[in-house]
Design a protein around this motif. Structure first.
Motif, PDB file in Angstrom:
ATOM      1  N   GLY A 278       0.810  -1.212   0.000  1.00 46.69           N
ATOM      2  CA  GLY A 278       0.000   0.000   0.000  1.00 46.69           C
ATOM      3  C   GLY A 278       0.843   1.261   0.000  1.00 46.69           C
ATOM      4  O   GLY A 278       0.539   2.231  -0.718  1.00 46.69           O
TER       5      GLY A 278
ATOM      6  N   ASP B  23       2.567   1.691  -3.365  1.00 43.48           N
ATOM      7  CA  ASP B  23       1.581   2.169  -4.333  1.00 43.48           C
ATOM      8  C   ASP B  23       1.410   3.683  -4.219  1.00 43.48           C
ATOM      9  O   ASP B  23       1.348   4.392  -5.233  1.00 43.48           O
ATOM     10  CB  ASP B  23       0.246   1.462  -4.105  1.00 43.48           C
ATOM     11  CG  ASP B  23      -0.784   1.832  -5.165  1.00 43.48           C
ATOM     12  OD1 ASP B  23      -0.525   1.572  -6.353  1.00 43.48           O
ATOM     13  OD2 ASP B  23      -1.833   2.403  -4.799  1.00 43.48           O
ATOM     14  N   HIS B  24       1.366   4.183  -2.991  1.00 41.41           N
ATOM     15  CA  HIS B  24       1.270   5.633  -2.764  1.00 41.41           C
ATOM     16  C   HIS B  24       2.522   6.345  -3.256  1.00 41.41           C
ATOM     17  O   HIS B  24       2.446   7.399  -3.904  1.00 41.41           O
ATOM     18  CB  HIS B  24       1.034   5.906  -1.281  1.00 41.41           C
ATOM     19  CG  HIS B  24       0.958   7.360  -0.930  1.00 41.41           C
ATOM     20  ND1 HIS B  24      -0.094   8.164  -1.322  1.00 41.41           N
ATOM     21  CD2 HIS B  24       1.820   8.167  -0.243  1.00 41.41           C
ATOM     22  CE1 HIS B  24       0.118   9.398  -0.896  1.00 41.41           C
ATOM     23  NE2 HIS B  24       1.270   9.425  -0.231  1.00 41.41           N
TER      24      HIS B  24
ATOM     25  N   LYS C  83       2.649   6.721  -7.045  1.00 42.57           N
ATOM     26  CA  LYS C  83       1.810   7.804  -7.572  1.00 42.57           C
ATOM     27  C   LYS C  83       2.458   9.169  -7.357  1.00 42.57           C
ATOM     28  O   LYS C  83       2.504  10.000  -8.259  1.00 42.57           O
ATOM     29  CB  LYS C  83       0.430   7.770  -6.904  1.00 42.57           C
ATOM     30  CG  LYS C  83      -0.378   6.528  -7.220  1.00 42.57           C
ATOM     31  CD  LYS C  83      -1.672   6.495  -6.421  1.00 42.57           C
ATOM     32  CE  LYS C  83      -2.461   5.226  -6.684  1.00 42.57           C
ATOM     33  NZ  LYS C  83      -3.687   5.141  -5.839  1.00 42.57           N
TER      34      LYS C  83
ATOM     35  N   GLU D 195      -3.183  -0.410 -12.043  1.00 43.14           N
ATOM     36  CA  GLU D 195      -3.559  -1.372 -11.010  1.00 43.14           C
ATOM     37  C   GLU D 195      -2.814  -1.058  -9.719  1.00 43.14           C
ATOM     38  O   GLU D 195      -1.698  -0.548  -9.745  1.00 43.14           O
ATOM     39  CB  GLU D 195      -3.211  -2.801 -11.442  1.00 43.14           C
ATOM     40  CG  GLU D 195      -3.939  -3.283 -12.670  1.00 43.14           C
ATOM     41  CD  GLU D 195      -3.571  -4.718 -13.006  1.00 43.14           C
ATOM     42  OE1 GLU D 195      -3.260  -5.479 -12.063  1.00 43.14           O
ATOM     43  OE2 GLU D 195      -3.588  -5.081 -14.189  1.00 43.14           O
ATOM     44  N   PRO D 196      -3.437  -1.355  -8.562  1.00 46.56           N
ATOM     45  CA  PRO D 196      -2.720  -1.179  -7.289  1.00 46.56           C
ATOM     46  C   PRO D 196      -1.440  -2.009  -7.282  1.00 46.56           C
ATOM     47  O   PRO D 196      -1.405  -3.109  -7.825  1.00 46.56           O
ATOM     48  CB  PRO D 196      -3.722  -1.684  -6.238  1.00 46.56           C
ATOM     49  CG  PRO D 196      -5.060  -1.551  -6.897  1.00 46.56           C
ATOM     50  CD  PRO D 196      -4.827  -1.826  -8.354  1.00 46.56           C
TER      51      PRO D 196
END
Length: 264
Positions: free
Chosen positions: A193, A196-197, A200, A223-224
């Motif tokens: 998680g 993923d952050h 971005k 996609e995550p």
């Protein structure tokens, strides 16, 4: 490229004046000396690269995660008190397994990298010759150190050498015998998680600055982020490096198995 083709290419690059004056004794001496130097250089390069195999293993992670404890146990099979390292601990040796003693048939190069924020970049010096990475995580502090751990792991994963060479990574979730320790599957989910952050935010920063990025994109676009989306294998193991190796929970067996698999 073969040795003959290398020499032929070098002759083609010789200056015309040297080839045209082949009848000049002094030119012949220069030419002979040049050929000898080129042949020796080519021989040295080929002898160094022929049969070379990546056999460096990096121990990475934040400070106090347990990297140096692991390094000492792999090297000496002993438990010692350690302190925060400001320089690398490295050596070429046969890693020790509690089951089989010295388990490897040949020595490998192991590097214990400092976990200090300003020194973590040193892993980049070894990636071109790295066969595998053991990323050590403190299972009791990962909740408050998640950002730092994810940033460090992200930088390693996104490095072009890690991606192109598909360097395997073993995430060692240390101190699992402590009361506040998180399970390895929970740690994996948290890291996914946070990465993923990071993916971005870093992509947005690059686009806003209109710069060419050096890092590889992690995972599948749209996609995550999941570790399973990466080309290089990522595995998680829960352990306690301070435990006796005979109970199989210290993590030494998992690391030895990882090294053995990567050096076959």
């Amino acid at each position: 490229m073969s040795q003959d083709s290398v020499v032929a290419a070098l002759f083609e690059s010789l200056p015309p004046w040297l080839l045209l004056k082949g009848s000049d004794p002094l030119s012949l001496v220069y030419l002979a000396a040049l050929v000898i130097v080129l042949l020796l250089s080519t021989f040295i390069v080929f002898s160094k690269t022929r049969g070379h195999k990546q056999d460096t293993f990096l121990l990475a992670g934040l400070s106090d995660a347990g990297k140096t404890v692991l390094y000492v146990k792999l090297r000496n099979g002993q438990m010692v008190d350690t302190h925060t390292s400001m320089t690398e601990n490295e050596g070429r040796f046969v890693p020790i397994s509690h089951k089989h003693g010295k388990s490897q048939q040949r020595p490998v190069h192991v590097v214990d990298l400092p976990g200090h924020e300003k020194l973590r970049f040193k892993y980049t010096e070894y990636l071109p010759v790295t066969a595998g990475i053991v990323f050590v995580v403190d299972s009791t502090t990962i909740l408050r150190q998640l950002r730092s751990a994810a940033e460090y792991l992200y930088d390693i994963l996104a490095n072009r050498y890690t991606q192109r060479n598909e360097i395997p990574i073993l995430v060692l979730c240390n101190k699992n015998d402590m009361l506040l320790a998180l399970k390895e599957d929970k740690i994996q989910t948290m890291l996914e998680g946070e990465i993923d952050h990071l993916r971005k935010t870093r992509s947005a920063e690059v686009q806003s600055q209109d710069e060419e990025k050096d890092d590889e994109f992690l995972g599948n676009e749209g996609e995550p982020f999941k570790f399973e989306h990466l080309p290089n294998p990522i595995s998680f193991v829960s352990c306690s490096l301070m435990r006796d190796d005979n109970d199989g929970e210290s993590g030494l067996d998992a690391v030895n198995a990882f090294i053995t698999e990567m050096t076959r």
